[in-house]
Design a protein around this motif. Sequence first.
Motif, PDB file in Angstrom:
ATOM      1  N   VAL A 268      50.196  -6.955 -13.172  1.00 35.36           N
ATOM      2  CA  VAL A 268      50.245  -5.993 -12.073  1.00 35.36           C
ATOM      3  C   VAL A 268      49.408  -6.562 -10.940  1.00 35.36           C
ATOM      4  N   ARG A 269      50.042  -6.829  -9.807  1.00 32.53           N
ATOM      5  CA  ARG A 269      49.358  -7.420  -8.655  1.00 32.53           C
ATOM      6  C   ARG A 269      48.904  -6.375  -7.649  1.00 32.53           C
ATOM      7  N   ASP A 270      49.645  -5.276  -7.529  1.00 35.41           N
ATOM      8  CA  ASP A 270      49.289  -4.270  -6.529  1.00 35.41           C
ATOM      9  C   ASP A 270      50.000  -2.968  -6.861  1.00 35.41           C
ATOM     10  N   VAL A 271      49.374  -1.844  -6.528  1.00 35.10           N
ATOM     11  CA  VAL A 271      49.981  -0.523  -6.672  1.00 35.10           C
ATOM     12  C   VAL A 271      49.769   0.217  -5.355  1.00 35.10           C
ATOM     13  N   LEU A 272      50.864   0.680  -4.745  1.00 29.06           N
ATOM     14  CA  LEU A 272      50.804   1.421  -3.487  1.00 29.06           C
ATOM     15  C   LEU A 272      51.309   2.833  -3.733  1.00 29.06           C
ATOM     16  N   PHE A 273      50.594   3.819  -3.205  1.00 30.15           N
ATOM     17  CA  PHE A 273      50.993   5.216  -3.360  1.00 30.15           C
ATOM     18  C   PHE A 273      51.438   5.775  -2.015  1.00 30.15           C
ATOM     19  N   SER A 274      52.439   6.634  -2.087  1.00 30.71           N
ATOM     20  CA  SER A 274      52.927   7.289  -0.884  1.00 30.71           C
ATOM     21  C   SER A 274      53.041   8.778  -1.192  1.00 30.71           C
ATOM     22  N   PRO A 275      52.426   9.667  -0.512  1.00 29.81           N
ATOM     23  CA  PRO A 275      51.544   9.457   0.631  1.00 29.81           C
ATOM     24  C   PRO A 275      50.290   8.702   0.188  1.00 29.81           C
ATOM     25  N   GLY A 276      49.607   8.077   1.159  1.00 27.99           N
ATOM     26  CA  GLY A 276      48.468   7.205   0.905  1.00 27.99           C
ATOM     27  C   GLY A 276      47.289   7.881   0.251  1.00 27.99           C
ATOM     28  N   SER A 277      47.191   9.172   0.336  1.00 29.77           N
ATOM     29  CA  SER A 277      46.079   9.900  -0.253  1.00 29.77           C
ATOM     30  C   SER A 277      46.350  10.126  -1.729  1.00 29.77           C
ATOM     31  N   LEU A 278      45.347  10.021  -2.543  1.00 32.24           N
ATOM     32  CA  LEU A 278      45.506  10.277  -3.968  1.00 32.24           C
ATOM     33  C   LEU A 278      45.325  11.748  -4.304  1.00 32.24           C
ATOM     34  N   GLU A 279      45.059  12.564  -3.303  1.00 28.40           N
ATOM     35  CA  GLU A 279      44.948  14.004  -3.502  1.00 28.40           C
ATOM     36  C   GLU A 279      46.228  14.644  -2.975  1.00 28.40           C
ATOM     37  N   ILE A 280      46.937  15.318  -3.873  1.00 28.28           N
ATOM     38  CA  ILE A 280      48.152  16.020  -3.451  1.00 28.28           C
ATOM     39  C   ILE A 280      48.123  17.415  -4.034  1.00 28.28           C
ATOM     40  N   ASP A 281      48.897  18.288  -3.432  1.00 30.97           N
ATOM     41  CA  ASP A 281      48.972  19.667  -3.905  1.00 30.97           C
ATOM     42  C   ASP A 281      49.883  19.731  -5.122  1.00 30.97           C
ATOM     43  N   ALA A 282      49.625  20.714  -5.962  1.00 31.66           N
ATOM     44  CA  ALA A 282      50.452  20.904  -7.149  1.00 31.66           C
ATOM     45  C   ALA A 282      51.893  21.127  -6.737  1.00 31.66           C
ATOM     46  N   GLY A 283      52.827  20.515  -7.457  1.00 29.98           N
ATOM     47  CA  GLY A 283      54.242  20.666  -7.168  1.00 29.98           C
ATOM     48  C   GLY A 283      54.769  19.672  -6.155  1.00 29.98           C
ATOM     49  N   LYS A 284      53.921  18.945  -5.479  1.00 27.71           N
ATOM     50  CA  LYS A 284      54.345  17.929  -4.517  1.00 27.71           C
ATOM     51  C   LYS A 284      54.585  16.615  -5.263  1.00 27.71           C
ATOM     52  N   MET A 285      55.396  15.763  -4.654  1.00 29.93           N
ATOM     53  CA  MET A 285      55.712  14.476  -5.276  1.00 29.93           C
ATOM     54  C   MET A 285      54.816  13.378  -4.708  1.00 29.93           C
ATOM     55  N   ILE A 286      54.578  12.392  -5.575  1.00 27.49           N
ATOM     56  CA  ILE A 286      53.878  11.178  -5.152  1.00 27.49           C
ATOM     57  C   ILE A 286      54.734  10.002  -5.614  1.00 27.49           C
ATOM     58  N   PHE A 287      54.903   9.024  -4.750  1.00 29.97           N
ATOM     59  CA  PHE A 287      55.687   7.846  -5.081  1.00 29.97           C
ATOM     60  C   PHE A 287      54.750   6.653  -5.255  1.00 29.97           C
ATOM     61  N   ALA A 288      55.061   5.820  -6.213  1.00 31.83           N
ATOM     62  CA  ALA A 288      54.251   4.616  -6.464  1.00 31.83           C
ATOM     63  C   ALA A 288      55.156   3.397  -6.357  1.00 31.83           C
ATOM     64  N   THR A 289      54.667   2.387  -5.660  1.00 33.01           N
ATOM     65  CA  THR A 289      55.334   1.095  -5.592  1.00 33.01           C
ATOM     66  C   THR A 289      54.416   0.112  -6.327  1.00 33.01           C
ATOM     67  N   VAL A 290      54.962  -0.527  -7.336  1.00 31.06           N
ATOM     68  CA  VAL A 290      54.171  -1.432  -8.173  1.00 31.06           C
ATOM     69  C   VAL A 290      54.682  -2.855  -7.957  1.00 31.06           C
ATOM     70  N   ARG A 291      53.797  -3.757  -7.619  1.00 33.02           N
ATOM     71  CA  ARG A 291      54.147  -5.173  -7.446  1.00 33.02           C
ATOM     72  C   ARG A 291      53.729  -5.915  -8.716  1.00 33.02           C
ATOM     73  N   LEU A 292      54.718  -6.563  -9.343  1.00 32.64           N
ATOM     74  CA  LEU A 292      54.496  -7.271 -10.591  1.00 32.64           C
ATOM     75  C   LEU A 292      54.742  -8.755 -10.410  1.00 32.64           C
ATOM     76  N   GLU A 293      54.109  -9.559 -11.242  1.00 35.80           N
ATOM     77  CA  GLU A 293      54.378 -10.993 -11.280  1.00 35.80           C
ATOM     78  C   GLU A 293      54.727 -11.354 -12.713  1.00 35.80           C
ATOM     79  N   ASN A 294      55.806 -12.095 -12.860  1.00 39.34           N
ATOM     80  CA  ASN A 294      56.239 -12.550 -14.177  1.00 39.34           C
ATOM     81  C   ASN A 294      55.670 -13.936 -14.412  1.00 39.34           C
TER      82      ASN A 294
END
Length: 178
Positions: free
Chosen positions: A152-178
Amino acid sequence: MNMMKIGIVMLFLAFLAMPFATAQNYAIDMVEVDGVVATPNTPTVEGNTVFIERGETAAIEVWFHGNGTAEVDDARIKAWIGGYEHGDIEYKTDIFTIEPNVSYRKVLRLDIPEDIEIKDSHLLHVEIFDGSDEFEQEYNLGIREKRHSLDVRDVLFSPGSLEIDAGKMIFATVRLEN
């Protein structure tokens, strides 16, 4: 005339044998790298190549024995790989005693970094030494990459804040190296 030739030959042979007359206080009998017997490089014969994976800890088992008549109180064994861009990869034992005509086994552990160059031509140096003497042998070591491993080289969250309200979605982009 023949006696003079024989005398010169005997003197020459005695001169050649002189460095070997002062025997080492110890000698390496066998070295295993992760359970594989490694044969040392000599001036006339190149030893076999033992492969290890980067990112692992390689177990270097050294079998050796004491020579001579006196015990050595301040002996150590060091295993090292040179040529790594951030310095030598090495492990050195604590001080121990070697008695004459007694066989020993020591296990050294080399942490192989993830970023070491992958190639077949690294040299593993194994040496026994004390305050006045040393004995070293070189072994061929190949470095391979782990197959089917992911880093795992990098993990990006959208929205950028790690605090979100209950029921809201958070997206993660994970950069991997094989």
